[in-house]
Design an enzyme around this catalytic site. Structure first.
Site, mmCIF file in Angstrom:
data_model
loop_
_atom_site.group_PDB
_atom_site.id
_atom_site.type_symbol
_atom_site.label_atom_id
_atom_site.label_comp_id
_atom_site.label_asym_id
_atom_site.label_seq_id
_atom_site.Cartn_x
_atom_site.Cartn_y
_atom_site.Cartn_z
ATOM 1 N N LYS A 68 42.073 -5.823 -10.934
ATOM 2 C CA LYS A 68 42.958 -5.729 -9.767
ATOM 3 C C LYS A 68 43.175 -4.259 -9.377
ATOM 4 O O LYS A 68 43.021 -3.883 -8.223
ATOM 5 C CB LYS A 68 44.308 -6.416 -10.061
ATOM 6 N N THR A 69 43.531 -3.440 -10.368
ATOM 7 C CA THR A 69 43.772 -2.017 -10.102
ATOM 8 C C THR A 69 42.483 -1.341 -9.642
ATOM 9 O O THR A 69 42.508 -0.473 -8.761
ATOM 10 C CB THR A 69 44.302 -1.323 -11.385
ATOM 11 N N ASP A 113 51.697 -2.448 -8.245
ATOM 12 C CA ASP A 113 51.287 -3.288 -9.365
ATOM 13 C C ASP A 113 52.490 -4.122 -9.792
ATOM 14 O O ASP A 113 53.641 -3.720 -9.555
ATOM 15 C CB ASP A 113 50.825 -2.372 -10.512
ATOM 16 N N THR A 162 50.064 -10.597 -12.109
ATOM 17 C CA THR A 162 49.523 -11.537 -13.088
ATOM 18 C C THR A 162 50.207 -12.899 -12.934
ATOM 19 O O THR A 162 49.801 -13.864 -13.564
ATOM 20 C CB THR A 162 49.787 -11.030 -14.526
ATOM 21 N N ARG A 221 38.378 -5.186 -19.318
ATOM 22 C CA ARG A 221 39.131 -4.167 -20.081
ATOM 23 C C ARG A 221 38.891 -4.335 -21.578
ATOM 24 O O ARG A 221 38.690 -3.360 -22.306
ATOM 25 C CB ARG A 221 40.623 -4.244 -19.773
HETATM 26 P P1 ADP Z 1 43.921 -5.094 -13.929
HETATM 27 O O1 ADP Z 1 44.501 -4.164 -12.903
HETATM 28 O O2 ADP Z 1 43.501 -6.420 -13.361
HETATM 29 O O3 ADP Z 1 44.788 -5.249 -15.154
HETATM 30 P P2 ADP Z 1 41.887 -3.041 -14.196
HETATM 31 O O4 ADP Z 1 41.445 -2.911 -12.788
HETATM 32 O O5 ADP Z 1 42.787 -1.963 -14.728
HETATM 33 O O6 ADP Z 1 42.531 -4.469 -14.457
HETATM 34 O O7 ADP Z 1 40.543 -3.147 -15.092
HETATM 35 C C1 ADP Z 1 40.499 -2.711 -16.426
HETATM 36 C C2 ADP Z 1 39.202 -1.970 -16.690
HETATM 37 O O8 ADP Z 1 38.130 -2.897 -16.661
HETATM 38 C C3 ADP Z 1 38.872 -0.910 -15.648
HETATM 39 O O9 ADP Z 1 39.255 0.368 -16.074
HETATM 40 C C4 ADP Z 1 37.371 -0.983 -15.509
HETATM 41 O O10 ADP Z 1 36.781 -0.032 -16.363
HETATM 42 C C5 ADP Z 1 36.994 -2.356 -15.987
HETATM 43 N N1 ADP Z 1 36.646 -3.281 -14.896
HETATM 44 C C6 ADP Z 1 37.449 -4.194 -14.319
HETATM 45 N N2 ADP Z 1 36.783 -4.913 -13.400
HETATM 46 C C7 ADP Z 1 35.525 -4.449 -13.394
HETATM 47 C C8 ADP Z 1 34.338 -4.799 -12.651
HETATM 48 N N3 ADP Z 1 34.357 -5.801 -11.750
HETATM 49 N N4 ADP Z 1 33.204 -4.109 -12.892
HETATM 50 C C9 ADP Z 1 33.193 -3.132 -13.818
HETATM 51 N N5 ADP Z 1 34.267 -2.755 -14.554
HETATM 52 C C10 ADP Z 1 35.421 -3.404 -14.351
#
Ligand code: ADP
Length: 341
Positions: A68-69, A113, A162, A221
């Protein structure tokens, strides 16, 4: 505006410093998997860019660690605009949100977030900002109180959560685009592992990437975290060599089993089985027994276990499935005190 300009990060630090940032895709085209979401976001971004319009607000939901981030930080790069990052948990009152709104440049992105944690007063303050790019500020109190109307520069809100179920309907309805991120299939995770290994200058064959992907709970992650641990293990014990057996040994040392569950996941399953006879049992009772918060279980633990059908939710609470029983090992010697894997 150049689409290569780096977004300015104001507000909070960009999440995940150091190596996390090194592994995080910088452009939408670098994102692996989530093809349907990716295509729709690309179209929206492209159309906004071509028309010179402000991109509509976007709500991203899905379990932690799915991107998401990353989507939210790539979008302003594609638009060649600036980004501000805030967390719903830190915006306790309208005055906490005001600086972000008044700082927002025309066409910029504000990423909030954990948007489900915004208190209702902040949500309501935010509605006119989302709809009409203005806020109503009340000055003074009682009969002397008056409301002034402050115009804002048009901006794009990207909200991440989430827990989409906790977002009020009026808030949800104000997002023209809503996208759900789902767990990644093993092939996509294996591709993420290969790319991350290359960024970390780590040798990685397809079998090893697959082994790590299978043990990463469908979550990029976790795949990256597990890869880093395997790198440490391999540097320390195997002179930098990595193969599927080495990856397995390293992950088993962390209590990660063959379907990627860690000790905490198994403790949750074991609690339902051992203390509550397999359920049904309410989430609060499980959380109390495990000395943890129900939110932690609902956010981090249950979504994947439900997805794998190791547990199910019933009107009377959570229940272990046959598959869950089997995973814990129903033979004598399996279970909490015995050998699990
Ligand atoms: P969320 O915000 O959903 O908790 P993040 O965007 O922080 O998740 O993702 C966590 C890590 O996973 C990121 O730092 C990135 O390195 C990796 N990641 C997430 N989605 C992808 C993707 N589609 N392709 C490659 N790496 C990804």
């Amino acid at each position: 505006m150049s689409s290569h300009r780096e977004p300015t990060i104001r507000g909070e630090e960009e999440p995940g410093g150091g190596e996390d940032r090194a592994l995080r895709p910088q452009r939408l085209a670098e994102m692996v998997g989530q093809r349907a979401v990716y295509e729709r976001l690309m179209i929206a971004v492209d159309a906004a860019r071509k028309r010179g319009d402000v991109l509509g607000h976007i709500l991203l939901d899905g379990p932690p660690g799915l991107g998401k981030t990353t989507f939210a930080t790539c979008i302003p790069r594609e638009l060649g605009t600036t980004l501000q990052i805030a967390s719903g948990a830190a915006l306790a009152a309208p005055k906490d949100l005001l600086p972000y709104l008044s700082n927002a440049a025309a066409g910029s992105v504000l990423f909030i977030d954990e948007i489900h944690r915004l208190p209702i007063a902040v949500e309501e303050f935010h509605y006119p900002a989302m709809e009409d790019f203005r806020v109503d500020i009340t000055l003074g109190e009682g009969v002397a109180a008056r409301t002034i109307n402050m115009p804002l520069r048009p901006f794009t809100l990207i909200g991440a959560t989430t827990r989409p179920g906790l977002i009020s309907k009026p808030m949800r309805d104000r997002f023209p685009m809503r996208e759900h991120l789902d767990y990644y299939p093993v092939e996509d995770l294996a591709e993420i592992v290969r790319r991350s290994a290359a960024k970390l200058s780590m040798p990685m064959d397809d079998d090893t990437a697959g082994e790590i992907a299978r043990r990463s709970r469908g979550t990029p992650r976790l795949a990256n975290n597990r890869l880093r641990w395997i790198r440490d293990y391999s540097t320390s014990r195997e002179s930098g060599r990595v193969d599927p057996a080495i990856a397995r040994t390293a992950l088993e040392m962390q209590g990660i089993d063959e379907i990627g569950l860690d000790g905490f996941d198994r403790r949750y399953l074991e609690t339902i089985r051992r203390v509550f006879g397999g359920g049904p049992v309410g989430i609060d009772a499980i959380a109390h027994t495990m000395s943890t918060a129900p939110d932690t279980l609902e956010d981090d633990v249950e979504p994947y276990l439900l997805r794998c059908e190791l547990v199910i939710r019933t009107p009377r609470g959570r229940r272990l499935t046959t598959r869950g029983e089997e995973h814990l090992g129903s033979l004598p010697g399996g279970g909490p005190q015995g050998r699990l894997f």
